[in-house]
Design a protein around this motif. Structure first.
Motif: not given
Length: 714
Positions: A44, A458, A461, A497, A500
């Protein structure tokens, strides 16, 4: 400075032990979430979240596929898990553009996986995970960079989680046994706490308490079965059984404590309503509460390694009751003496928990005698519950797959994912899961979307995703409906994630697919082999009675021979409790069925209650088999007469049943007369135990005859 670091380290270790180490569910959730986070977060951060999230999904499925094995057994199980995950995900990647072949292959493989899972508990979790991985692969195949990535990432995630678990197990190979054993003592503690409410109690309150006890007994017996399986798994991997001696002795102790806890010596309303005995009865209630506390302390000892400290109050209460009984009139004290002796032996066993008798042989456990092939072949008929479950689930998948393709549902594989979790072997379990799944998903979608509107970056999340994962794993073994809420927020945050888009585009599809999948599962089991409990009841009741009879005869044999190897006796006791559990679960399941199918409901409840009472009285007879009770002159005749009555009663509600030939009324009168004529002592106590067993058997016969009449009239 070094001293401060030591204090800081000790404080953190103590906090970790108090928050996680002593709670297996929390520890499982933490371990599973950490493995997922280690896999996902680096990808990520690098901006390629698909790889990280897919690896995390593989770890999640790997966590759900864990087996209760010794580390050596886990290596074998992990090998099978990774291989099956690879085949399942590879097939989806290869056949994605050939939906007919993919659908047919997935449905047929589901049947095979379900039947393989029926061979052994260790295979059941692996095969479930393999079906789950196939659905995960269908869900994300369209966003995969290439067709082969899922066949790499999903098994790799499961492999990483499995290796991490193995490393932790090799550091503490006995942890799994400690957790299972502790779980058994905790379920027993809950049972004892509930039973304490009977001392004293009013007659009108006792039916509800006894119903709760029958349900709690299911948990205790299931825990004992789980411990036995884990001990056998460890035994297969260890060449020297001596290393398991301590655990086997604790298991024997737990079984003995359970038998004493489940025993019933006298009617509780009779004990509670006597003014002269109320103080002693209250003492029994407090003694049971202290025994409950003591068994929880044993669980604490096994989970944390802290020393077990026997409650001083328990010994004090036992001595106080004994003194009080000596002061009472012998006739009034007589019914209470055996009960006190029973509870006193339990507290003595716990007091000398770590001082087993030297020179005793290692207790034996029953092993599965059938080969894996024989167990698999036994399922290959349409009357077997697991074969029916496999066919129902595969039919649900088939219909769901057709609906997905015909309606071109977005993320339509969620239909099958929902069906996998909702479909259960019985109608009542499926109905219960349906409401839990739908309620949990709706709540999770609403909560997840609201949170994703707040946590728009992000990092937030990612925290939401792994917080949801940890909550899911924690609640999975406690409350399924709550677990569904968090797995839904986990999925929403994971897709947010990757795509988006805040997860909004999957909110409606998720709800629609959940409703379709849950409805399909319900409709299929409603019309395909629903196995209504009123049709099963005659066989279940007959089985329970026969197992009680075998248990009674095993106890009588122990009275006569007092053999050092009591494996046969323990098997008879175990099977009697398993049959009683099956009866209690059948009655409980009947309550979830349609009103039109709740035939014989009141009779089923009465027979469930009476069978549990009979088992409790037989258990009371069993717990005193080692007290050197004198054998009555007509001991064999009494036991044989009761045994014959139980045997005949077990046939009463079967088709073409004959009338009872054995009448227990003369025996009850004879026993009552002998009790009156016999001076107080062990002989009189044995007569009272036999009278209670015969009396409850007679009540069951009366109830069975009423049930048969209703069946004939209807």
């Amino acid at each position: 400075m070094r001293e401060k670091r030591k204090i800081y380290l000790k404080t953190n270790l103590r906090n970790f032990r108090n928050v996680f180490w002593r709670y297996p569910d929390r520890l499982f959730a933490l371990r599973s979430t950490i493995s997922m986070a280690i896999l996902a977060i680096p990808f990520i951060i690098l901006g390629i979240p698909y790889y990280g999230v897919t690896l995390a999904l593989g770890a999640l499925a790997g966590s759900l596929s864990e087996t209760d094995d010794h580390p050596k057994g886990r290596v074998k199980a992990l090998t099978i898990t990774i291989l099956s995950f690879f085949i399942s995900s590879l097939a989806v990647g290869l056949l994605h553009n050939y939906p007919l072949v993919l659908g047919a292959g997935f449905i047929l493989s589901t049947i095979v996986f379900i039947l393989l899972g029926g061979i052994d508990e260790r295979y059941r979790t692996i095969t479930f995970g393999s079906v789950l991985i196939g659905i995960y692969a269908m869900l994300s195949v369209e966003i995969s960079p290439a067709w082969y990535w899922q066949a790499i990432l999903l098994p790799a995630g499961a492999l990483f989680h499995g290796l991490l678990t193995l490393i932790l197990m090799y550091l503490n190979p006995w942890r799994l046994l400690d957790e299972q054993m502790a779980g058994g003592f905790i379920t027993l503690s809950t049972y004892l706490e509930k039973k304490a409410m009977l001392f004293p109690s009013r007659k009108e309150d006792q039916a509800a308490i006894n119903k709760d006890l029958a349900m709690l007994n299911i948990n205790v017996v299931n825990s004992l079965e789980k411990i036995k399986d884990v001990l056998n798994n460890y035994g297969r991997e260890l060449k020297n059984p001596e290393v398991l001696r301590t655990y086997l002795q604790r298991f024997m102790l737990l079984q003995s404590l359970h038998e004493r806890a489940a025993s019933s010596h006298e009617r509780h309303d009779k004990l509670s309503n006597e003014d002269d005995t109320i103080e002693v009865v209250e003492g029994f209630g407090e003694m049971l509460r202290q025994l409950s506390y003591a068994t929880r302390q044993v669980a604490e000892n096994m989970l944390t390694g802290t020393p077990y400290h026997h409650p001083l109050a328990l010994e004090w209460i036992s001595n106080a009751i004994e003194d009080k009984l000596k002061e009472m009139d012998e006739n009034k004290a007589q019914p209470l003496v055996l009960l006190h002796h029973n509870l006193h032996r339990s507290q003595i066993s716990l007091k000398y928990l770590d001082n087993p008798v030297e020179g005793t042989s290692i207790p034996r456990l029953r092993q599965e005698e059938r080969s894996a092939w024989e167990r698999f072949r036994a399922q290959l008929n349409l009357k077997h519950p697991r074969m029916r479950y496999a066919l129902r689930l595969s039919l649900t998948f088939l219909i769901g797959f057709i609906i997905e393709k015909q309606l071109q549902l977005d993320k339509g594989a969620w239909v099958m994912l929902t069906s996998l979790f909702v479909s259960q072997i019985t109608y009542s379990s499926t109905r219960r899961r349906l409401f839990q799944r739908v309620l949990g998903t709706v709540t999770g979608v609403i909560l997840g979307v609201l949170l994703l509107q707040i946590f728009t970056n992000t990092a937030a999340q990612v925290l939401l995703m792994f917080g949801s994962a940890m909550a899911f794993f924690y609640w999975l073994r406690k409350q399924y409906s709550i677990a569904v809420i968090f797995v839904t927020t986990f999925v929403l945050s994971a897709f947010s994630i990757i795509t988006k888009d805040g997860g909004m585009n999957i909110m409606i599809p998720r709800l629609v697919d959940t409703l379709i999948g849950a409805s399909l599962s319900f409709l299929v089991i409603r019309f395909l082999w629903p196995a209504w409990q009123y049709r099963q009841m005659p066989e279940i009741i007959s089985k329970a009675m026969q197992k009680n009879r075998t248990y009674l005869l095993a106890i009588a044999n122990e009275y006569k021979t007092a053999s050092s190897d009591d494996l046969g006796y323990r098997i008879a006791r175990r099977e009697a409790h398993l049959a009683d559990n099956e009866l209690a679960q059948a009655w409980n399941s009947m309550r979830q069925e349609p009103k039109s199918k709740q035939k014989l409901m009141q009779h089923a409840f009465s027979l469930t209650y009476l069978n549990h009472a009979l088992l409790s009285h037989i258990s009371a007879f069993g717990v005193h088999r080692e007290t050197n009770m004198p054998t009555l002159e007509n001991f064999n005749e009494i036991v044989l007469q009761i045994s014959d009555a139980i045997n005949e009663a077990s046939q009463l509600i079967k088709p073409n049943a004959q009338n009872m030939l054995v009448d227990l009324s003369p025996l009850l009168l004879e026993l009552k007369s002998q009790i009156v004529d016999t001076a107080s002592g062990l002989k009189k106590q044995q007569l009272r135990l036999l009278y209670n067993i015969a009396g409850t058997t007679s009540k069951i016969v009366d109830e069975l005859e009423k049930t048969r009449k209703e069946i004939v009239n209807s």
